[in-house]
Design a protein around this motif. Structure first.
Motif, PDB file in Angstrom:
ATOM      1  N   GLU A 168     -12.332  42.259 -30.540  1.00 18.98           N
ATOM      2  CA  GLU A 168     -11.382  41.204 -30.862  1.00 18.98           C
ATOM      3  C   GLU A 168     -10.286  41.099 -29.797  1.00 18.98           C
ATOM      4  O   GLU A 168      -9.902  39.997 -29.393  1.00 18.98           O
ATOM      5  N   ILE A 215     -12.232  46.178 -33.230  1.00 21.37           N
ATOM      6  CA  ILE A 215     -10.864  45.903 -32.763  1.00 21.37           C
ATOM      7  C   ILE A 215     -10.866  45.669 -31.256  1.00 21.37           C
ATOM      8  O   ILE A 215     -10.250  44.719 -30.765  1.00 21.37           O
ATOM      9  N   THR A 249     -13.216  50.587 -34.912  1.00 25.45           N
ATOM     10  CA  THR A 249     -12.539  50.648 -33.616  1.00 25.45           C
ATOM     11  C   THR A 249     -13.197  49.713 -32.606  1.00 25.45           C
ATOM     12  O   THR A 249     -12.517  48.988 -31.875  1.00 25.45           O
TER      13      THR A 249
END
Length: 74
Positions: A67, A64, A61
């Protein structure tokens, strides 16, 4: 929309704890996850640890989120 962010529990004192989220350390209320221990991961939302999360899922998580921030277009 509100999101809960995973963080690693560094310290617990009573109903409060110190949780590391990315490079930041935050004081959060721990009363919703009394089973949490130091070095475990919790989901943090609005200043409260609201649920436990395993380390692998927490790292996925956080990657993510990282990113998304790197590719954010204003």
């Amino acid at each position: 929309m509100c999101l809960a962010i995973p963080g690693k529990v560094l310290k617990i004192e009573g109903n409060k704890g110190i949780v590391e989220v990315g490079n930041m350390k935050r004081e959060v209320f721990m009363h919703l996850v009394p089973e949490a221990c130091v070095n475990e991961y919790v989901l943090v939302h609005a200043g409260c640890a609201i649920n436990m999360i395993d380390e692998e899922e927490a790292k996925i998580t956080m990657n993510i989120f990282k990113e998304l921030l790197e590719n954010e277009v204003c």
